[in-house]
Design a protein around this motif. Sequence first.
Motif, short mmCIF file in Angstrom:
data_model
loop_
_atom_site.label_atom_id
_atom_site.label_comp_id
_atom_site.label_asym_id
_atom_site.label_seq_id
_atom_site.Cartn_x
_atom_site.Cartn_y
_atom_site.Cartn_z
N TRP A 162 20.88 -109.91 -68.97
CA TRP A 162 21.01 -110.61 -67.34
C TRP A 162 21.93 -111.65 -67.47
N ILE A 163 22.16 -112.42 -68.85
CA ILE A 163 23.37 -113.35 -68.95
C ILE A 163 24.42 -112.52 -69.31
N ASN A 164 24.56 -111.30 -69.99
CA ASN A 164 25.75 -110.59 -69.64
C ASN A 164 26.18 -110.34 -68.47
N ARG A 165 25.46 -109.94 -67.66
CA ARG A 165 25.67 -109.39 -66.17
C ARG A 165 26.42 -110.74 -65.46
N VAL A 166 25.74 -111.86 -65.65
CA VAL A 166 26.46 -113.01 -65.09
C VAL A 166 27.76 -113.19 -65.35
N GLY A 167 28.19 -113.03 -66.61
CA GLY A 167 29.50 -113.16 -67.10
C GLY A 167 30.47 -112.19 -66.37
N ILE A 168 29.73 -110.87 -66.26
CA ILE A 168 30.58 -109.63 -65.80
C ILE A 168 30.90 -110.02 -64.43
N ILE A 169 30.00 -110.23 -63.75
CA ILE A 169 30.14 -110.64 -62.20
C ILE A 169 31.02 -111.80 -61.87
N ILE A 170 30.99 -112.79 -62.92
CA ILE A 170 32.02 -113.97 -62.68
C ILE A 170 33.51 -113.33 -62.90
N MET A 171 33.51 -112.60 -63.78
CA MET A 171 35.07 -112.10 -64.06
C MET A 171 35.25 -111.26 -62.72
N LEU A 172 34.27 -110.32 -62.18
CA LEU A 172 34.80 -109.33 -60.99
C LEU A 172 34.91 -110.39 -59.86
N ASP A 173 34.29 -111.42 -59.92
CA ASP A 173 34.50 -112.23 -58.60
C ASP A 173 35.85 -113.17 -58.64
N TYR A 174 36.13 -113.48 -59.73
CA TYR A 174 37.21 -114.71 -59.92
C TYR A 174 38.50 -114.34 -60.87
N TYR A 175 38.32 -113.22 -61.75
CA TYR A 175 39.46 -113.12 -63.00
C TYR A 175 40.18 -112.05 -62.58
N LEU A 176 39.98 -110.95 -61.57
CA LEU A 176 40.53 -109.77 -61.48
C LEU A 176 42.16 -110.44 -60.94
N THR A 177 42.95 -111.02 -61.55
CA THR A 177 44.12 -111.37 -61.25
C THR A 177 45.14 -110.68 -61.98
N PRO A 178 46.60 -110.92 -61.67
CA PRO A 178 47.44 -110.45 -62.52
C PRO A 178 47.56 -111.25 -63.72
N LYS A 179 47.43 -112.54 -63.99
CA LYS A 179 47.48 -113.31 -65.04
C LYS A 179 46.30 -113.07 -66.20
N TRP A 180 45.07 -112.62 -65.32
CA TRP A 180 43.74 -112.49 -66.27
C TRP A 180 43.32 -111.07 -66.44
#
Length: 240
Positions: free
Chosen positions: A142-160
């Motif tokens: 579940w902590i893994n999922r929190v990290g993945i959803i953080i990436m989904l919500d905030y890190y899907l940018t050209p830089k990241w």
Amino acid sequence: MADQALKWNEKNYLIFLDELKSYSDEKYRVFNEQLMPGTKNTLGIRVPVLRDIAKKIAKDDAAGFLAVPKGVHYEEILLEGLVIGYAKLELSDFLRRINQYAGKVNNWALCDVAVSTWKQIGKQLSLFWDTVLQMVKDENPWINRVGIIIMLDYYLTPKWIEKVFDTVEQIKCDAYYVRMAIAWLLATAAAKEREKTLKYLKSCQLDIEILKMTAQKMRDSRRVMDEDKRWITSFVNRKI
């Protein structure tokens, strides 16, 4: 919720909890538990109601609310995650609290709904990246999922985006909700960073089951182009 802010202590928290229960909807409780298999201790309070309550708490006395001991109800835990997001917390306090909250997550909703409010992450992506990496490597799925959803919500940018793909490749957890989160992330990436995502999918080392989930998520998305939906379906079928 009462018009006047409570002074948060254990006694007044119980008063608040009684008031919180007045928003319960039994039919919604049954429906919601069906969406979250294995989840117990739910009151049946709709998320928009919880968001409104959390915003008021965050405005009145977030620190006091976060400090008081909570019970075991799903809604109590979710309120904590929402208040963390809506409150104006110092960086170190925010970081400490999201890590603590991640350890309390035991279903997809406690993860996804709360993370969507953690807007402070999006304003300082570099400062939170190490935390994301630690989360996706944790032994708790579940902590893994929190990290993945953080990436989904905030890190899907050209830089990241390419760092996100590299990180996804390193996640070896077999838990369904972790693998589905990866698929959701990739489907979202296909809509937001199309060319880079399609290039990655063509050469990725993800197993066929995650690719199947990704294909389904892409087909379900209104933001993914029809030609990309056809391509991912054909691509996955060739790999089977």
